[in-house]
Design a protein around this motif. Structure first.
Motif: not given
Length: 112
Positions: A38-39, A42-43, A45-46
């Motif tokens: 999940a982390k 997120g990375e 996605s950014t």
């Protein structure tokens, strides 16, 4: 143009998740658990957002591929088939986006 699909990728992710972590990045991610994935999602996605705003099309494509891959790995770890996501998208597209959003239940009280 390629015939490669999200379903193809989902199958590959499922197969590789069961390999040895020393032989497969997907298996290594699985061993680290859903929180790690999940982390990483997120990375990615950014990085995709940054590419969309300020980088060339090749970078957008590359980052988008990373994002989709990590999403499918996360879904696999949660046991959620991509078909469930497509079913939800199909349900939502039976009306306009504005109608669909209006029909959603309101969010509960927010803390903080």
């Amino acid at each position: 143009m390629t015939d490669f699909s999200l379903s193809d990728l989902e199958k590959i992710v499922a197969e590789r998740a069961n390999a040895s972590p020393s032989e497969s990045y997907t298996a290594k991610l699985k061993a680290m658990g859903v929180s790690h994935v999940a982390k990483k999602l997120g990375e990615e996605s950014t990085e995709t957002v940054i590419a969309l705003v300020s980088q060339d099309d090749d970078r957008v494509v590359s980052e988008s591929a990373d994002l989709i891959y990590h999403l499918l790995v996360a879904l696999n770890l949660r046991g959620i088939p991509a078909a469930d996501i497509f079913s939800e998208l199909g349900r939502r597209t039976s009306t306009t986006g504005l109608e669909e959003k209006a029909a959603r239940p309101p969010d509960g009280p927010r803390e903080g």
